[in-house]
Design an enzyme around this catalytic site. Structure first.
Site, short mmCIF file in Angstrom:
data_model
loop_
_atom_site.label_atom_id
_atom_site.label_comp_id
_atom_site.label_asym_id
_atom_site.label_seq_id
_atom_site.Cartn_x
_atom_site.Cartn_y
_atom_site.Cartn_z
N CYS A 264 12.89 -8.30 -6.57
CA CYS A 264 11.82 -9.16 -6.05
C CYS A 264 11.90 -10.55 -6.68
O CYS A 264 11.80 -11.56 -6.00
CB CYS A 264 10.46 -8.52 -6.32
SG CYS A 264 9.06 -9.47 -5.68
N CYS B 285 4.61 -2.15 -6.92
CA CYS B 285 3.46 -2.64 -6.16
C CYS B 285 3.32 -1.98 -4.79
O CYS B 285 2.19 -1.77 -4.33
CB CYS B 285 3.54 -4.16 -6.01
SG CYS B 285 4.97 -4.75 -5.07
#
Length: 384
Positions: A113, A210
């Site tokens: 990410c 997440c």
């Protein structure tokens, strides 16, 4: 004269894009820079379907977090934009995470990410907005080198240091990135949040992955890739078949509990063989790893990596985010980059990151790192 972001311009003439996740750290960064007089813009990325995560404690970049970031931006008086990066995030992070797990690896989506979304796509967006720098709430330090380049260092707060997850940051990206919290302890950050009157001052920190809003990682993989998970044998390192499993995605290297075996001795997952759909188990000493081969290496050192050769370079490496850097020897021949650990480590798994530091000192410089492609047990590496 340089300003607090190491730039030769007046803060009022320095545009800073702050990546605002909706948490306390990035909110404090935005408030600090605004107070110092910088031209601050806040950007929040919507990374996945926020409907399911809107009320999840410890998530980021979805639902409530977007709302929190917007409220902070309004309170401190800066423009705030929300960008829809869902498609990019799914392709670059979630899909790669899924494929890696199916291949018997233990991936770290936070690294991807940062590499593909925050420090590539978002950085490009910041440039398009005329920003001089992109600031984030990561706990890592960036320092100027004599030649003008910037170096990455471990944060002042060892309990919050996030350098393990940022090893893939390139020299070009480092030139435009700033990490204002790198010299602060977390307690001071929360103090500042209260001082600024931010509504997120007591908000819980982000935890785990997440986009796994509930359940286990394997549940997410089975939902994204229905039918891709297949069962197979649980095999002892000596060749004995001890049982069966319902998919290697339910296991990780180093795992002891939940194996469903009763053989009179403690056994650990030693290796995952995706090609043969096998979970290989053995005694604890079978986990000891001394030699690591890396792929997708990002190098931040001063000398070309390939010049290290077989003689190598003394470094310290971290094979998991929760472990301290350990002394090692880094070698690179141009075709292979390997790390020889001076003392064996347990539970080292392909897919994880091996991060290289100049030393094991608390504020050591990050020299880069790579993805663990292959490991050799202590006995095997000693014989090699």
């Amino acid at each position: 004269m340089l300003n607090s972001l190491d730039l030769p311009t007046d803060p009022s003439k320095t545009r800073v894009v702050v990546a605002m996740s909706g948490g306390v750290d990035s909110s404090v960064v935005a408030a600090l820079l605004k107070r110092e007089g910088y031209d601050v813009l806040g950007i929040t990325l919507q990374l996945y379907d926020h409907g399911a995560a809107a009320h999840r404690k410890g998530a980021c970049c979805a639902g409530q977090d977007i709302y929190d970031a917007r409220r902070v931006a309004e309170a401190i008086g800066i423009p705030h934009y929300v960008l829809d990066y869902e498609a990019r995030f799914r392709e670059a992070v979630i899909d790669r995470f899924t494929q890696s797990y199916l291949a018997g690896e233990t991936p770290i989506p936070c690294v991807e990410c940062n590499r593909s979304i925050k420090f590539r796509d978002l950085l490009e967006t910041a440039r398009e907005l005329g920003a001089d720098v992109l600031a984030t709430g990561h706990y890592v330090a960036s320092r100027a080198l004599p030649d003008g380049r910037r170096a990455l260092h471990r944060a002042a707060d060892p309990d919050r240091d996030q350098s393990y997850f940022l090893y893939a940051t390139t020299p070009e990206q480092l030139d435009l990135l700033r990490f204002p919290l790198g010299e602060l302890p977390k307690e001071k950050t929360r103090e500042l949040a209260r001082e600024f009157g931010l509504t997120v001052a007591e908000k819980a920190d982000s935890q785990d992955i997440c986009f796994v809003t509930q359940g286990r990682y394997s549940d997410v993989i089975e939902r994204l890739k229905p039918g891709a998970v297949q069962g197979g044998e649980i095999v002892h390192v000596d060749g004995r078949v001890l049982g069966r499993h319902e998919g290697i995605i339910h296991y990780t290297v180093g795992q002891r509990k939940g194996l469903g075996l009763s053989v009179g001795e403690p056994l650990y997952v030693v290796r995952l063989d995706a090609k043969e759909a096998r979970v290989v188990v053995g005694p604890r000493d079978a986990l000891a790893t001394r030699l690591i081969r890396m792929t997708d290496v990002n190098w931040l050192g001063d000398v070309p990596l390939e010049t290290l050769g077989d003689k190598g370079m003394e470094v310290a490496v971290r094979v998991r985010s929760t472990r301290e850097p350990r002394p090692a020897l880094l070698r690179s021949t141009g075709t292979h980059t390997t790390v020889e650990l001076l003392s064996a480590e347990d539970g080292v798994s392909p897919g994880q990151a091996c991060v290289i530091y100049e030393s094991d000192a608390p504020r050591a410089r990050v020299l880069g790192g790579g993805t663990i492609a292959r490991t050799l047990a202590e006995a095997a590496s000693a014989a090699a």
